[in-house]
Design a protein around this motif. Structure first.
Motif, short mmCIF file in Angstrom:
data_model
loop_
_atom_site.label_atom_id
_atom_site.label_comp_id
_atom_site.label_asym_id
_atom_site.label_seq_id
_atom_site.Cartn_x
_atom_site.Cartn_y
_atom_site.Cartn_z
N SER A 124 0.83 -1.20 0.00
CA SER A 124 0.00 0.00 0.00
C SER A 124 0.87 1.25 0.00
N LYS A 153 -14.99 -0.85 -7.48
CA LYS A 153 -15.77 -1.77 -6.64
C LYS A 153 -15.26 -3.21 -6.77
N ARG A 162 -6.33 -1.15 -6.12
CA ARG A 162 -7.27 -1.28 -5.01
C ARG A 162 -7.11 -0.11 -4.05
N THR A 163 -8.24 0.44 -3.63
CA THR A 163 -8.22 1.49 -2.61
C THR A 163 -8.08 0.84 -1.25
N ILE A 164 -7.08 1.28 -0.48
CA ILE A 164 -6.87 0.79 0.87
C ILE A 164 -7.43 1.83 1.83
N ARG A 165 -8.49 1.48 2.51
CA ARG A 165 -9.20 2.44 3.34
C ARG A 165 -8.28 3.07 4.38
N GLN A 166 -8.36 4.40 4.46
CA GLN A 166 -7.58 5.20 5.42
C GLN A 166 -6.07 5.01 5.24
N SER A 167 -5.66 4.58 4.04
CA SER A 167 -4.23 4.39 3.80
C SER A 167 -3.83 4.97 2.44
N TYR A 213 -3.41 3.47 -1.87
CA TYR A 213 -3.72 2.60 -3.01
C TYR A 213 -2.67 1.50 -3.13
N ASP A 265 -6.88 11.64 -6.33
CA ASP A 265 -8.09 10.84 -6.56
C ASP A 265 -8.56 10.98 -8.01
#
Length: 241
Positions: free
Chosen positions: A180, A220, A226-231, A233, A205
């Motif tokens: 990430s 999706k 992949r988007t890594i939440r609160q981190s 890509y 973004d």
């Protein structure tokens, strides 16, 4: 050698003001009053940057910006007399490098021009200084990214147009595939260690979204990014080389 800048604005007085400011600061400047004239100047000159007014007659600046990015990667600073943030966001999504709202201070205009040119020069230096020992071509799901030519080809071996900024983001993600990368790390990679995208919090973004669209990648159900939440890509596709 001074750098040549094209001023595109339908108001002669505004073109005169901007041209005077540029020439006083060591730049060469030429003018165009319409999108048609802009493309004619592009075909005849080696431009370092374009200052483009959003409010052009006939073909507006945003439409001209979209057409420009289909074939050219010349840095662009948008001029707008509107306070509506939507125009500015749309301009960035279409590939503009910066914007400035009229009326503007002379120092602000020159500072933004110099910042965009400095960033573009760093990008060009990175491209020409690629190490010969570094892997030249990355292959993933039959897509090919050529590091030396900044070229992306789809599984049908058709070239997919990407900007320099999109290339460096994709290159960074692939180099660190499976790891990430934060938004800050990716922006630093583009800016050579300096955050030059402020105050555009959505700039990364926007570029990621454009990359996904060009790669036919769904956020999706991602195959590549992949988007890594609160981190940040992560590149998740398996490399074939």
């Amino acid at each position: 050698m001074s750098q040549l800048i094209l001023i595109v604005d339908d108001e002669e007085e505004m073109r005169d003001i901007v041209r005077t400011l540029l020439e006083l600061n060591g730049f060469e400047a030429i003018e165009a009053s319409s999108a048609e004239e802009m493309f004619d100047q592009i075909s005849r000159n080696n431009l370092a940057l374009i200052i483009l007014d959003i409010g052009l007659p006939e073909s507006d600046g945003l439409t001209a910006m979209k057409e420009l990015r289909q074939e050219h990667d010349i840095p662009v600073v948008l001029l707008t007399g509107k306070g509506d943030v939507i125009d500015k966001v749309v301009g960035l999504e279409l590939g503009a490098d910066d914007y400035i709202t009229k009326p503007f201070h002379s120092h602000e205009l020159i500072a933004r021009v110099k910042t965009v040119l400095r960033r573009a020069n760093k990008t060009a230096q990175k491209l020409t200084s690629n190490s010969t020992s570094e892997q030249d071509i990355f292959v993933f799901n039959d897509w090919k990214l050529n590091v030396n030519t900044q070229n992306l080809k789809d599984p049908n071996n058709e070239e997919v147009a990407i900007t320099s900024h999109e290339f460096y983001i994709l290159h960074a993600l692939i180099r660190f595939a499976g790891k990430s990368l934060t938004r800050e790390q990716l922006l630093d990679f583009i800016g050579n260690g300096k955050r030059e995208y402020s105050p555009y919090d959505r700039s990364l973004d926007v570029m990621i979204a454009k990359l996904r669209k060009k790669l036919n990648d769904s956020p999706k159900q991602p195959r590549f990014i992949r988007t890594i939440r609160q981190s940040g890509y992560m590149f998740i596709a398996e490399l074939n080389n």
